[in-house]
Design a protein around this motif. Sequence first.
Motif, short mmCIF file in Angstrom:
data_model
loop_
_atom_site.label_atom_id
_atom_site.label_comp_id
_atom_site.label_asym_id
_atom_site.label_seq_id
_atom_site.Cartn_x
_atom_site.Cartn_y
_atom_site.Cartn_z
N ARG A 96 -27.98 185.79 60.98
CA ARG A 96 -26.96 186.81 60.78
C ARG A 96 -26.57 187.02 59.32
O ARG A 96 -25.80 187.93 59.00
CB ARG A 96 -25.74 186.48 61.65
N MET A 171 -33.42 178.37 67.66
CA MET A 171 -32.70 179.58 67.25
C MET A 171 -32.04 179.41 65.88
O MET A 171 -31.92 178.29 65.38
CB MET A 171 -31.62 179.89 68.32
N TYR A 179 -21.07 185.04 64.78
CA TYR A 179 -21.60 185.30 66.12
C TYR A 179 -20.87 186.47 66.80
O TYR A 179 -21.46 187.21 67.57
CB TYR A 179 -21.51 184.05 67.00
N ASN A 183 -23.84 192.51 64.10
CA ASN A 183 -24.46 193.28 65.18
C ASN A 183 -25.99 193.38 65.05
O ASN A 183 -26.62 194.25 65.63
CB ASN A 183 -23.84 194.69 65.20
N TRP A 185 -30.05 192.19 65.48
CA TRP A 185 -30.88 191.43 66.39
C TRP A 185 -31.21 190.11 65.69
O TRP A 185 -31.68 190.09 64.56
CB TRP A 185 -32.17 192.18 66.71
N ASN A 186 -30.96 189.01 66.40
CA ASN A 186 -31.23 187.70 65.81
C ASN A 186 -32.05 186.88 66.78
O ASN A 186 -31.98 187.08 67.99
CB ASN A 186 -29.90 187.00 65.49
N GLY A 187 -32.83 185.99 66.25
CA GLY A 187 -33.65 185.16 67.13
C GLY A 187 -34.88 184.68 66.40
O GLY A 187 -34.88 184.54 65.17
N VAL A 188 -35.93 184.43 67.17
CA VAL A 188 -37.15 183.87 66.60
C VAL A 188 -38.31 184.85 66.81
O VAL A 188 -38.49 185.38 67.91
CB VAL A 188 -37.48 182.51 67.25
N PRO B 200 -35.04 186.55 71.67
CA PRO B 200 -33.69 186.85 71.19
C PRO B 200 -32.76 185.65 71.33
O PRO B 200 -32.85 184.87 72.27
CB PRO B 200 -33.25 188.00 72.10
N ASP B 201 -31.87 185.52 70.37
CA ASP B 201 -30.81 184.53 70.44
C ASP B 201 -29.90 184.88 71.62
O ASP B 201 -29.41 186.00 71.71
CB ASP B 201 -30.03 184.59 69.11
N PRO B 202 -29.65 183.94 72.53
CA PRO B 202 -28.76 184.23 73.66
C PRO B 202 -27.36 184.66 73.22
O PRO B 202 -26.62 185.26 74.00
CB PRO B 202 -28.70 182.90 74.42
N ARG B 203 -27.03 184.37 71.99
CA ARG B 203 -25.70 184.73 71.50
C ARG B 203 -25.66 186.08 70.79
O ARG B 203 -24.64 186.43 70.18
CB ARG B 203 -25.17 183.61 70.60
N ASN B 204 -26.77 186.84 70.85
CA ASN B 204 -26.72 188.19 70.28
C ASN B 204 -25.63 189.01 70.98
O ASN B 204 -25.36 188.82 72.17
CB ASN B 204 -28.07 188.91 70.45
N LEU B 205 -25.03 189.94 70.26
CA LEU B 205 -24.02 190.81 70.86
C LEU B 205 -24.68 191.73 71.88
O LEU B 205 -25.86 192.07 71.75
CB LEU B 205 -23.31 191.62 69.77
N VAL B 208 -27.49 195.18 71.54
CA VAL B 208 -28.09 195.22 70.20
C VAL B 208 -29.45 195.93 70.26
O VAL B 208 -30.25 195.67 71.17
CB VAL B 208 -28.24 193.78 69.67
N ALA B 209 -29.68 196.81 69.31
CA ALA B 209 -30.95 197.55 69.27
C ALA B 209 -32.10 196.64 68.87
O ALA B 209 -31.91 195.68 68.12
CB ALA B 209 -30.83 198.72 68.30
#
Lengths: 220, 220
Positions: A96, A171, A179, A183, A185-188, B200-205, B208-209
């Motif tokens: 983020r 993650m 968190y 807004n 997109w976050n992840g791997v 995706p991170d499970p904690r994404n809002l 999210v696009a």
Amino acid sequence: MSSNTFKPTKRSKVKRQHERGKYDHASVHAVLDSNPMCHIGYVIDGNPYVTPTLQWREGERVYFHGSSASRMLRTVREGVQVCLTVTNFDGFVLARSPMHHSLNYRSVMCFGTAHVVEGREAKEAALKIMMEGLFPGRWDEVRGNSVQEMKATMVLAMDIEEASAKVRTGMPIDDDEDYDTVNSWNGVVPLVTTYGKAEPDPRNLPGVATPAYLKRRKYP
Amino acid sequence: MSSNTFKPTKRSKVKRQHERGKYDHASVHAVLDSNPMCHIGYVIDGNPYVTPTLQWREGERVYFHGSSASRMLRTVREGVQVCLTVTNFDGFVLARSPMHHSLNYRSVMCFGTAHVVEGREAKEAALKIMMEGLFPGRWDEVRGNSVQEMKATMVLAMDIEEASAKVRTGMPIDDDEDYDTVNSWNGVVPLVTTYGKAEPDPRNLPGVATPAYLKRRKYP
């Protein structure tokens, strides 16, 4: 110190994110065995060099190889220190804030003194371990090495003196307040290496059988 | 010496299979741009170290980065020589004798003195080039770096002083007499790196696009 753990030294101790560092033999060997590709670091006249090559393992001994003519091998045959690094880049970690971006990876740094494997039998035995590890059965499918070919090939062996593995998985780890507010997109985003479709030499003899090792996709 | 060619030096000249060596800027840059992953070689107390990290380029300047706490970056900030190597292992070359086995690859070794990029603006500009190169548009999707975060991140810049690229492609090159007599399957087993399915991170809002850069498969 347990006998199945490399002692963390000034050289091998993981400084940054030290909780990711591992020194037990099983962790070090797991990374070595996960990828035959490595980068060898060595020093000539005080300057660093990094050469890519193949590595393989037999117990605590790591082998790597190349041409007798190469700069790397002409140098390390004199018994200089090398750092052998294997890295799997497993993915990008999108976080983020720019700074919390990271990589997932499994890497190992092994330190030791490399010496040349002398004698045709010892050299062939080492090469066979490599080939049979990568392409089981192939050693007996091809013709044997000639005396001249064996001279052109140099195999180096290094007993691991010090080593550390470093692993990141999972993650992003962001600041608590981000968190709920960021807004993006976050992840791997994983990086995956596979064997592509085998490309036969147009000069193969007719009717040649397709060996089982060509049907694999999973690397290595 | 042409201005768009690195002069081959004692350090950078390709010794082994020298016909595979290239020194023109375009060849060197092509390999650097083909893979953000690199291995940095450096020397501490006469010993070699090889650390994996990310690199990116702006003209003749290569950047790489890491934590201010890392061994590598604490050392190179003093302005020591580094060897930055990028390697694409493109495939295994299966030949008719063990010795003629090879790898297809595109690699580059760049030599120079790395220095720390000082100043928040210069550092952010360099980081933005990296992120926008990898994930176009992402820089503006996440929150900006805090002052504290910028302190924890170190960016190194190295003007390429010497460099060589080395490339092998294509089929095995066997001894003439083996083509008619050796009955093995021979050819190339490609290695292919792709982006896997984004996790995706499970904690994404919620809602999210999905950015366009997550739909790519081709690396990088």
